[in-house]
Design an enzyme around this catalytic site. Structure first.
Site, PDB file in Angstrom:
ATOM      1  N   ASP A  99     -11.084  28.226  -1.849  1.00  0.00           N
ATOM      2  CA  ASP A  99     -10.273  27.194  -1.104  1.00  0.00           C
ATOM      3  C   ASP A  99      -9.832  28.029   0.031  1.00  0.00           C
ATOM      4  O   ASP A  99      -9.362  28.914   0.136  1.00  0.00           O
ATOM      5  CB  ASP A  99      -9.069  26.906  -1.963  1.00  0.00           C
ATOM      6  CG  ASP A  99      -8.142  25.847  -1.294  1.00  0.00           C
ATOM      7  OD1 ASP A  99      -8.405  25.688  -0.184  1.00  0.00           O
ATOM      8  OD2 ASP A  99      -7.338  25.217  -2.169  1.00  0.00           O
TER       9      ASP A  99
ATOM     10  N   ASP B 181     -16.921  28.135   1.456  1.00  0.00           N
ATOM     11  CA  ASP B 181     -17.226  26.793   0.812  1.00  0.00           C
ATOM     12  C   ASP B 181     -16.824  26.903  -0.906  1.00  0.00           C
ATOM     13  O   ASP B 181     -16.628  28.176  -1.389  1.00  0.00           O
ATOM     14  CB  ASP B 181     -18.634  26.592   0.923  1.00  0.00           C
ATOM     15  CG  ASP B 181     -18.987  25.076   1.098  1.00  0.00           C
ATOM     16  OD1 ASP B 181     -18.569  24.387   0.294  1.00  0.00           O
ATOM     17  OD2 ASP B 181     -19.458  24.745   1.952  1.00  0.00           O
TER      18      ASP B 181
ATOM     19  N   THR C 185     -27.605  20.002  11.802  1.00  0.00           N
ATOM     20  CA  THR C 185     -27.584  20.311  10.585  1.00  0.00           C
ATOM     21  C   THR C 185     -28.039  19.092   9.699  1.00  0.00           C
ATOM     22  O   THR C 185     -28.309  18.028  10.258  1.00  0.00           O
ATOM     23  CB  THR C 185     -26.004  20.312  10.096  1.00  0.00           C
ATOM     24  OG1 THR C 185     -25.270  19.138   9.980  1.00  0.00           O
ATOM     25  CG2 THR C 185     -25.187  21.399  10.943  1.00  0.00           C
TER      26      THR C 185
ATOM     27  N   ASP D 288     -15.952  16.572   4.977  1.00  0.00           N
ATOM     28  CA  ASP D 288     -16.127  15.307   4.415  1.00  0.00           C
ATOM     29  C   ASP D 288     -14.934  14.558   5.077  1.00  0.00           C
ATOM     30  O   ASP D 288     -13.643  14.780   5.275  1.00  0.00           O
ATOM     31  CB  ASP D 288     -15.437  15.592   2.791  1.00  0.00           C
ATOM     32  CG  ASP D 288     -15.580  14.436   2.098  1.00  0.00           C
ATOM     33  OD1 ASP D 288     -15.439  12.860   2.501  1.00  0.00           O
ATOM     34  OD2 ASP D 288     -15.730  14.600   0.901  1.00  0.00           O
TER      35      ASP D 288
END
Length: 276
Positions: free
Chosen positions: A142, A115, A255, A165
């Site tokens: 990344d 992350d 989550t 996302d």
């Protein structure tokens, strides 16, 4: 001859604050190469260094040497890092609650969690410290560089992408993580039988994920006729529905992002595929 005073060593959290602002991901310690600084490509994330709480910064400083891996392009030996455990790569662990819970529930499996969210690193390290979980490593930076430059072929027993996302605006769809170019990078790193598990509460992104994963001859959909609630025969699918989704597996904790999506009336889709 005058002795030279030793240069004080910065803590991981202090090194992070000194990282070049133009680099798109945190590094602990910061060892980005010139090639990474100048690399130009579309990324699926926004830089998220964020402000850490004192507890998160403390956990990062205490736990980084044990758990942390800088994404700096250096090849990794997963067998050595995880003591021979099968390793699943988790991309985008947020604040780490799901990662910590799954690590505790299955200590015989290793999790390489990647992350770019700095407070999330500190938060997850705090949970791992309290639980004493030895089967997790944090990769800061990344995930594309991690996959492309650092992981050997056939080294992963699984891939998890939970609530990435969705980049909902059409002009941003090119930034979505799960697309053919990403899959081309992932597939060589997956061992035979590796499980690919994606979950999202954004239905158009779920449809894109299903299309991308189903288009690969190297992946098998474990629920080709499922609608996300169980097994259905093709004729039993409601008009306009898209089959191919898995029931929510018991091993995936709910989550924070999932709860937020459900509160907004979103439908959560899980996708389970296996590397042939």
């Amino acid at each position: 001859m005058t002795a030279t005073a030793p240069i004080p060593q910065q803590s991981p959290s202090a090194r992070l604050s000194a990282a070049p602002a133009g680099y798109p991901a945190p590094m602990y310690p910061h060892r980005a190469t010139e090639a990474q600084h100048s690399e130009r490509r579309i990324r699926s994330f926004q830089p998220r260094r964020g402000r850490m709480t004192n507890a998160q910064a403390g956990a990062l400083d205490r736990g980084w040497e044990r758990y942390g891996i800088p994404i700096d392009g250096s090849p990794l030996d997963l067998q050595e890092l995880f003591g021979g455990l099968p390793v699943t790569l988790e991309i985008g662990f947020g604040m780490g609650e799901t990662t910590a819970a799954m690590a505790a529930a299955d200590p015989a499996a290793g999790i390489l969690a990647a992350d770019v969210h700095t407070p999330g690193h500190g938060n997850l390290l705090g949970m791992l410290e309290r639980a004493g979980s030895p089967n997790v490593r944090l990769a800061a930076g990344d995930a594309v560089i991690l996959l492309r430059d650092m992981l050997p072929d056939a080294s992963l027993a699984g891939l998890r992408v939970y609530f990435a996302d969705p980049w909902p605006k059409p002009k941003h769809h090119k930034r979505r993580l799960v697309q053919p170019s990403f899959l081309d990078l992932v597939l060589p790193r997956l061992a035979a039988g590796a499980l690919v598990h994606c979950a999202t509460d954004w239905e158009p992104y779920a449809e894109q994920m299903l299309e991308v994963l189903s288009a690969s001859a190297e992946l098998e959909n474990l629920h080709p006729e499922g609608d996300g609630t169980g097994w259905l025969e093709p004729a039993d699918h409601p008009d306009g529905s898209i089959p191919g989704y898995a029931p929510r597996p018991d091993w995936r904790p709910v989550t924070k992002f999932e709860r937020a999506g459900l509160a907004k009336g979103h439908v959560v889709h899980d996708l389970l595929f296996r590397r042939r």
